[in-house]
Design an enzyme around this catalytic site. Structure first.
Site, PDB file in Angstrom:
ATOM      1  N   ARG A  21     -24.284 -20.746 -25.492  1.00 49.09           N
ATOM      2  CA  ARG A  21     -23.514 -21.352 -26.775  1.00 49.09           C
ATOM      3  C   ARG A  21     -24.044 -20.409 -27.873  1.00 49.09           C
ATOM      4  NH1 ARG A  21     -24.507 -26.898 -26.624  1.00 49.09           N
ATOM      5  NH2 ARG A  21     -23.269 -26.758 -24.621  1.00 49.09           N
ATOM      6  N   GLU A  32     -33.273 -21.858  -8.838  1.00 45.63           N
ATOM      7  CA  GLU A  32     -33.810 -23.165  -8.468  1.00 45.63           C
ATOM      8  C   GLU A  32     -34.216 -23.302  -7.106  1.00 45.63           C
ATOM      9  OE1 GLU A  32     -34.508 -26.561  -9.572  1.00 45.63           O
ATOM     10  OE2 GLU A  32     -34.824 -26.646  -7.399  1.00 45.63           O
ATOM     11  N   CYS A  42     -34.014 -39.840 -12.873  1.00 44.53           N
ATOM     12  CA  CYS A  42     -33.950 -41.147 -13.692  1.00 44.53           C
ATOM     13  C   CYS A  42     -33.183 -42.113 -13.129  1.00 44.53           C
ATOM     14  CB  CYS A  42     -33.592 -40.901 -15.364  1.00 44.53           C
ATOM     15  SG  CYS A  42     -34.532 -39.467 -16.126  1.00 44.53           S
ATOM     16  N   ARG A  70     -19.305 -21.979 -18.107  1.00 47.01           N
ATOM     17  CA  ARG A  70     -20.250 -21.375 -19.045  1.00 47.01           C
ATOM     18  C   ARG A  70     -20.758 -20.094 -18.740  1.00 47.01           C
ATOM     19  NH1 ARG A  70     -23.108 -26.188 -21.136  1.00 47.01           N
ATOM     20  NH2 ARG A  70     -21.298 -27.789 -21.109  1.00 47.01           N
ATOM     21  N   VAL A  80     -39.054 -19.111  -6.900  1.00 44.78           N
ATOM     22  CA  VAL A  80     -39.869 -17.819  -7.511  1.00 44.78           C
ATOM     23  C   VAL A  80     -41.117 -17.900  -6.942  1.00 44.78           C
ATOM     24  CG1 VAL A  80     -40.781 -16.842  -9.540  1.00 44.78           C
ATOM     25  CG2 VAL A  80     -38.244 -17.888  -9.599  1.00 44.78           C
ATOM     26  N   ASP A 258     -41.352 -30.759 -18.183  1.00 51.86           N
ATOM     27  CA  ASP A 258     -42.610 -31.503 -17.572  1.00 51.86           C
ATOM     28  C   ASP A 258     -43.748 -30.515 -17.281  1.00 51.86           C
ATOM     29  OD1 ASP A 258     -41.192 -33.773 -17.659  1.00 51.86           O
ATOM     30  OD2 ASP A 258     -40.954 -34.049 -15.425  1.00 51.86           O
ATOM     31  N   ASN A 280     -35.179 -32.238 -22.037  1.00 50.46           N
ATOM     32  CA  ASN A 280     -33.813 -31.821 -22.395  1.00 50.46           C
ATOM     33  C   ASN A 280     -33.869 -31.276 -23.819  1.00 50.46           C
ATOM     34  OD1 ASN A 280     -31.182 -32.445 -20.669  1.00 50.46           O
ATOM     35  ND2 ASN A 280     -32.558 -34.237 -20.478  1.00 50.46           N
ATOM     36  N   TYR A 400     -27.773 -57.200 -39.802  1.00 52.65           N
ATOM     37  CA  TYR A 400     -27.923 -58.752 -39.418  1.00 52.65           C
ATOM     38  C   TYR A 400     -26.207 -59.275 -39.232  1.00 52.65           C
ATOM     39  CZ  TYR A 400     -27.390 -63.754 -39.838  1.00 52.65           C
ATOM     40  OH  TYR A 400     -26.908 -65.001 -39.607  1.00 52.65           O
TER      41      TYR A 400
HETATM   42  C1  LIG Z   1     -37.722 -41.916 -10.390  1.00 53.81           C
HETATM   43  C2  LIG Z   1     -37.608 -41.234 -11.755  1.00 53.81           C
HETATM   44  C3  LIG Z   1     -37.413 -41.938 -12.995  1.00 53.81           C
HETATM   45  C4  LIG Z   1     -37.414 -41.440 -14.198  1.00 53.81           C
HETATM   46  N1  LIG Z   1     -36.783 -42.029 -15.133  1.00 53.81           N
HETATM   47  C5  LIG Z   1     -36.732 -41.524 -16.512  1.00 53.81           C
HETATM   48  C6  LIG Z   1     -36.279 -42.259 -17.481  1.00 53.81           C
HETATM   49  O1  LIG Z   1     -35.799 -43.172 -17.393  1.00 53.81           O
HETATM   50  N2  LIG Z   1     -36.367 -41.479 -18.620  1.00 53.81           N
HETATM   51  C7  LIG Z   1     -36.755 -40.333 -19.031  1.00 53.81           C
HETATM   52  O2  LIG Z   1     -36.891 -40.010 -20.002  1.00 53.81           O
HETATM   53  N3  LIG Z   1     -37.511 -39.758 -17.899  1.00 53.81           N
HETATM   54  C8  LIG Z   1     -37.455 -40.268 -16.675  1.00 53.81           C
HETATM   55  N4  LIG Z   1     -37.855 -39.481 -15.638  1.00 53.81           N
HETATM   56  C9  LIG Z   1     -38.430 -38.065 -15.756  1.00 53.81           C
HETATM   57  C10 LIG Z   1     -37.488 -36.984 -15.913  1.00 53.81           C
HETATM   58  O3  LIG Z   1     -36.795 -37.223 -14.745  1.00 53.81           O
HETATM   59  C11 LIG Z   1     -38.289 -35.805 -15.909  1.00 53.81           C
HETATM   60  O4  LIG Z   1     -39.100 -35.856 -17.146  1.00 53.81           O
HETATM   61  C12 LIG Z   1     -37.107 -34.781 -15.912  1.00 53.81           C
HETATM   62  O5  LIG Z   1     -36.693 -34.499 -14.810  1.00 53.81           O
HETATM   63  C13 LIG Z   1     -38.048 -33.507 -16.410  1.00 53.81           C
HETATM   64  O6  LIG Z   1     -37.058 -32.192 -16.214  1.00 53.81           O
HETATM   65  P1  LIG Z   1     -37.595 -30.603 -16.144  1.00 53.81           P
HETATM   66  O7  LIG Z   1     -36.568 -29.847 -15.902  1.00 53.81           O
HETATM   67  O8  LIG Z   1     -38.717 -30.457 -16.922  1.00 53.81           O
HETATM   68  O9  LIG Z   1     -38.489 -30.842 -14.495  1.00 53.81           O
HETATM   69  P2  LIG Z   1     -37.721 -31.337 -13.106  1.00 53.81           P
HETATM   70  O10 LIG Z   1     -36.716 -32.184 -13.166  1.00 53.81           O
HETATM   71  O11 LIG Z   1     -38.776 -31.787 -12.213  1.00 53.81           O
HETATM   72  O12 LIG Z   1     -37.128 -29.786 -12.564  1.00 53.81           O
HETATM   73  C14 LIG Z   1     -38.004 -28.712 -12.220  1.00 53.81           C
HETATM   74  C15 LIG Z   1     -37.076 -28.019 -11.320  1.00 53.81           C
HETATM   75  O13 LIG Z   1     -37.828 -26.751 -11.222  1.00 53.81           O
HETATM   76  C16 LIG Z   1     -37.643 -26.374  -9.848  1.00 53.81           C
HETATM   77  N5  LIG Z   1     -38.868 -25.526  -9.175  1.00 53.81           N
HETATM   78  C17 LIG Z   1     -40.080 -25.557  -9.427  1.00 53.81           C
HETATM   79  N6  LIG Z   1     -40.869 -24.884  -8.918  1.00 53.81           N
HETATM   80  C18 LIG Z   1     -39.736 -23.487  -8.831  1.00 53.81           C
HETATM   81  C19 LIG Z   1     -40.008 -22.361  -8.268  1.00 53.81           C
HETATM   82  N7  LIG Z   1     -41.198 -21.784  -8.078  1.00 53.81           N
HETATM   83  N8  LIG Z   1     -38.889 -21.450  -8.359  1.00 53.81           N
HETATM   84  C20 LIG Z   1     -37.507 -22.392  -8.620  1.00 53.81           C
HETATM   85  N9  LIG Z   1     -37.440 -23.514  -8.907  1.00 53.81           N
HETATM   86  C21 LIG Z   1     -38.696 -24.210  -9.144  1.00 53.81           C
HETATM   87  C22 LIG Z   1     -37.720 -27.744  -8.902  1.00 53.81           C
HETATM   88  O14 LIG Z   1     -37.483 -27.691  -7.534  1.00 53.81           O
HETATM   89  C23 LIG Z   1     -37.110 -28.619  -9.819  1.00 53.81           C
HETATM   90  O15 LIG Z   1     -35.592 -28.727  -9.669  1.00 53.81           O
HETATM   91  C24 LIG Z   1     -38.027 -40.017 -14.437  1.00 53.81           C
HETATM   92  C25 LIG Z   1     -38.426 -39.186 -13.322  1.00 53.81           C
HETATM   93  C26 LIG Z   1     -38.313 -39.865 -12.041  1.00 53.81           C
HETATM   94  C27 LIG Z   1     -38.998 -39.202 -10.771  1.00 53.81           C
END
Ligand SMILES: Cc1cc2nc3c(=O)[nH]c(=O)nc-3n(C[C@H](O)[C@H](O)[C@H](O)COP(=O)(O)OP(=O)(O)OC[C@H]3O[C@@H](n4cnc5c(N)ncnc54)[C@H](O)[C@@H]3O)c2cc1C
Length: 422
Positions: A21, A32, A42, A70, A80, A258, A280, A400
């Site tokens: 953007r 990925e 989630c 995009r 990676v 994360d 996000n 309220y």
């Molecule tokens: C069951 C469940 C319920 C949840 N509910 C909630 C909720 O209600 N509210 C909330 O706020 N959060 C919730 N979460 C947490 C939320 O899903 C995570 O915080 C979020 O997905 C983190 O995003 P991210 O992009 O940092 O990591 P991820 O979503 O873990 O994505 C990381 C990505 O990197 C890829 N990756 C890793 N290493 C490599 C590599 N070496 N090369 C290429 N790709 C790679 C992985 O395959 C993965 O797709 C929940 C999580 C789970 C598991």
């Protein structure tokens, strides 16, 4: 100029979309390792429960969408394996090398205890969710042990109850949600008993498990090995250390989601609370700065909410015990009120507020009830962000009308109660 993003989910795709953007000319490539991108973990518990019918509903966008709408290249199945920042390139498992000018690392986190046996499950990936749902349909287990009473364990237990499975939920920690909050734990424990979920907390001598079905939800660990091997520093929490701009110790290399730590705005210390909402936002800031902007992500106050067999349980900031452990002088008050007037079918709602005795600054809240929890939790989270003092909070002009709230909103009742102890 090429921006390379590692990880194609919440943080990575937010970074890529934001960078696009701001800079229409930037070349943006997302790598990925998995076969699906843009997957919303989630929703996984609700897929297992059956409320979300198809696994496809959990993936928001496809690589084709990103290319078409995009002008972002998203490559699935591209893992990676190393980062060579000196040469500004990464290497893929296939041996291919990919150059970058700017890099965003968003590799996420993984379960501390991976499922090892056919009847064991994590709830982390789409594959985990599909395997568990298939197991439930084909094996029709009658008993299950869920190990871990964090929000994923609580959501898993809720999903299993919907399938009629008897659940034993256990954790080494004496509190649910890893939040040192005895009243909250007691309330959830009582609610779960009502739904025939046996809760065993503080299990020290080994976790019981059934031979039928075991869900391992003992927590997460950040995926930092790739970054660490590439010379990127980790912080005190073990996750990647970043500044407010989400930049790591290597210039032009950002981390988000994360895998990265952030600032806790109540304690003023680095923290690691891996959540999608944070991922996000961090990703958005990392993407903006990787595209040349100067945006900041100030940090979090630790707001989270979970539905436990119909009971909404929300926390933000610190519990009294956590505040004490952080060197503060907390006072707290807990009240039970109704989310609406009783003549309008109001349901009980409990609010516990914590403030600092010396400064009267609000420090946190736990709120639970069947309805009306999320909005009230967000009011407290907003107050924590603006470092509000209790006397200002107690005077807030909250809405309220009988269909929505009682004349004295429960968070204001709790604030008035807390004022008496200050
Ligand atoms: C069951 C469940 C319920 C949840 N509910 C909630 C909720 O209600 N509210 C909330 O706020 N959060 C919730 N979460 C947490 C939320 O899903 C995570 O915080 C979020 O997905 C983190 O995003 P991210 O992009 O940092 O990591 P991820 O979503 O873990 O994505 C990381 C990505 O990197 C890829 N990756 C890793 N290493 C490599 C590599 N070496 N090369 C290429 N790709 C790679 C992985 O395959 C993965 O797709 C929940 C999580 C789970 C598991």
């Amino acid at each position: 100029l090429r921006l390379l993003v590692i990880g194609g989910t919440a943080a990575g795709l937010s970074a890529a979309a934001r960078a696009r953007r701001l800079d229409p000319a930037l070349e943006i490539v997302v790598l990925e390792k998995g076969e699906v991108v843009s997957f919303g973990a989630c929703g996984l518990p609700y897929f297992v429960e059956g409320r979300v019918r198809e696994p496809e509903q959990l993936t928001v966008y496809t690589p084709e969408y990103f290319r078409r709408e995009r002008n972002i290249t998203v490559r699935a199945g591209a893992e990676v394996v190393s980062i060579a920042h000196g040469r500004r390139e990464v290497q893929l498992r296939s041996g291919e090398r990919v150059h970058y000018d700017r890099l965003v690392i968003s590799t996420g986190a993984r379960p501390v205890e991976p499922a090892a046996r056919p009847n064991e499950f994590n709830l982390h990936t789409l594959a985990d969710g599909k395997r568990l749902r298939q197991f439930l349909t084909e094996q029709q287990p009658r008993h299950a042990t869920v190990i871990g009473a964090g929000y994923i364990g609580l959501e898993a237990a809720t999903a299993l109850r919907a399938h009629g499975v008897q659940v034993l939920l256990c954790d080494r920690n004496p509190h649910i949600l890893h939040r040192d909050d005895p009243e909250l734990t007691a309330a959830v424990c009582k609610h779960l008993e009502h739904f025939h979920v046996e809760l065993r907390l503080g299990c020290t001598d080994g976790m019981p498990d059934t031979d039928e079905l075991v869900i391992r939800a003992q927590g997460l660990r950040p995926n930092v090995e790739l970054a660490a091997d590439g010379g990127i520093e980790r912080g005190r929490t073990g996750a990647i250390r970043v500044d407010e701009r989400m930049e790591t110790n290597l210039p032009g290399v950002f981390a988000a989601g994360d895998c990265a730590e952030t600032m806790h705005l109540v304690t003023g210390r680095p923290t690691w609370i891996p959540l999608g909402t944070t991922a996000n936002k961090m990703g958005r800031v990392a993407g903006a700065n990787a595209a040349g902007a100067r945006e900041r992500f100030p940090g979090i106050v630790g707001t989270a909410i979970v539905s436990v067999c119909g009971l909404a349980v929300g926390v933000t900031g610190l519990s009294a015990a956590q505040a004490r452990a952080a060197g503060l002088q907390p006072v707290s008050a807990r009240i039970t009120s109704v989310d609406r007037p009783r003549y309008f079918f109001g349901k009980p709602i409990t609010v516990e507020l914590v403030a600092d005795r010396t400064t009267s600054r609000l420090l946190g809240a736990s709120i639970w009830g069947e309805e009306g929890v999320a909005g009230r939790l967000n009011v407290v989270a907003t107050a924590l962000h603006s470092r509000m003092r209790l006397e200002d909070f107690a005077g807030l002009d909250l809405c309220y009308a009988p269909p929505f709230a009682p004349v004295w909103d429960p968070v204001l009742v709790a604030a008035q109660q807390l004022q008496k102890s200050l």
